[in-house]
Design an enzyme around this catalytic site. Sequence first.
Site, PDB file in Angstrom:
ATOM      1  N   GLY A  54      82.455  34.598  -6.421  1.00 46.04           N
ATOM      2  CA  GLY A  54      82.102  34.361  -7.821  1.00 46.04           C
ATOM      3  C   GLY A  54      82.494  35.445  -8.801  1.00 46.04           C
ATOM      4  O   GLY A  54      82.720  35.193  -9.978  1.00 46.04           O
ATOM      5  N   ASP A 110      78.736  38.171 -10.036  1.00 54.29           N
ATOM      6  CA  ASP A 110      78.801  37.268 -11.183  1.00 54.29           C
ATOM      7  C   ASP A 110      77.443  37.080 -11.833  1.00 54.29           C
ATOM      8  O   ASP A 110      77.301  37.148 -13.047  1.00 54.29           O
ATOM      9  CB  ASP A 110      79.408  35.909 -10.769  1.00 54.29           C
ATOM     10  CG  ASP A 110      78.758  35.316  -9.518  1.00 54.29           C
ATOM     11  OD1 ASP A 110      77.832  35.931  -8.962  1.00 54.29           O
ATOM     12  OD2 ASP A 110      79.187  34.224  -9.085  1.00 54.29           O
ATOM     13  N   ASP A 113      70.205  36.198  -9.645  1.00 58.73           N
ATOM     14  CA  ASP A 113      69.220  35.111  -9.663  1.00 58.73           C
ATOM     15  C   ASP A 113      67.926  35.635  -9.044  1.00 58.73           C
ATOM     16  O   ASP A 113      67.131  36.284  -9.713  1.00 58.73           O
ATOM     17  CB  ASP A 113      69.808  33.905  -8.909  1.00 58.73           C
ATOM     18  CG  ASP A 113      68.956  32.671  -9.019  1.00 58.73           C
ATOM     19  OD1 ASP A 113      67.930  32.711  -9.714  1.00 58.73           O
ATOM     20  OD2 ASP A 113      69.295  31.630  -8.413  1.00 58.73           O
ATOM     21  N   LYS A 141      69.855  35.895 -14.702  1.00 56.29           N
ATOM     22  CA  LYS A 141      69.011  34.727 -14.950  1.00 56.29           C
ATOM     23  C   LYS A 141      67.592  35.138 -15.245  1.00 56.29           C
ATOM     24  O   LYS A 141      67.051  36.038 -14.598  1.00 56.29           O
ATOM     25  CB  LYS A 141      69.006  33.822 -13.709  1.00 56.29           C
ATOM     26  CG  LYS A 141      69.878  32.626 -13.842  1.00 56.29           C
ATOM     27  CD  LYS A 141      69.655  31.656 -12.706  1.00 56.29           C
ATOM     28  CE  LYS A 141      70.921  30.875 -12.479  1.00 56.29           C
ATOM     29  NZ  LYS A 141      70.777  29.888 -11.425  1.00 56.29           N
ATOM     30  N   VAL A 164      74.640  27.451 -13.579  1.00 54.58           N
ATOM     31  CA  VAL A 164      75.819  27.561 -14.443  1.00 54.58           C
ATOM     32  C   VAL A 164      77.104  27.664 -13.619  1.00 54.58           C
ATOM     33  O   VAL A 164      77.074  28.078 -12.457  1.00 54.58           O
ATOM     34  CB  VAL A 164      75.711  28.781 -15.398  1.00 54.58           C
ATOM     35  CG1 VAL A 164      74.570  28.596 -16.381  1.00 54.58           C
ATOM     36  CG2 VAL A 164      75.555  30.089 -14.629  1.00 54.58           C
TER      37      VAL A 164
END
Length: 198
Positions: A54, A110, A113, A141, A164
């Site tokens: 990512g 990237d 979370d 996030k 996303v």
Amino acid sequence: MDTAKTTSGSSIDADVARVIVDAQRITARIEQLAGQIAECYEGREVTLLAILTGSLIFLADLVRRLPIRARLDVALVRSYPGSATRSQGPTLRLPPEPELKGCDVLIVDDILDSGGTLRLLCDTVSRMKPASVRTCVLLRKDRTDVVDRAEPDFVGFDVADEFVVGYGLDYNGLYRNLPDICVLNDQVLQRAAGGTSA
Ligand code: 5GP
Ligand code: MG
């Protein structure tokens, strides 16, 4: 015979519900981040450890704006098998014997979370006796439900708690080539498919 995987639409733009961060804002923010990182490592040599897949596009843009001596290394982490949109827990594969002893390591991902991926990488790298370990993510996030999350040293954008894609981030292996950070249509997310993502 054409064996390419196909989707129902001809353009990936049709699968996008909303743009969260557009390409122009990403470019401007990366310029600022590069400045902050360069200031932090002034007079040092930094080793960027990119978490694949990512962070690839973010890494490519970030490193080219860094006016300091920089090395690149990679680690492969898988958290989102197939069409999952919640992390299933990170599993790590480092390149054979990464030479991080004594290095100033900047782990680049990237998106943050739950924080599990960064924690795993930080713990693993710390055992290799680096001179320092810091972390940088393009997106963070908003997860008020997670306690004791490993917070990054450098953050591009804070985003809401939703799945996303784009600018390197995938859904089931697709959409990494979108230039903006986007949310997909519900129909796309409901379309079950095989494969892996990270
Ligand atoms: P964490 O370990 O912090 O829960 O999750 C971080 C990893 O999960 C990231 O490296 C990224 O691969 C993946 N991830 C987390 N949120 C998203 C998301 O909204 N979209 C995509 N495509 N990947 C995500
Ligand atoms: Mg990842």
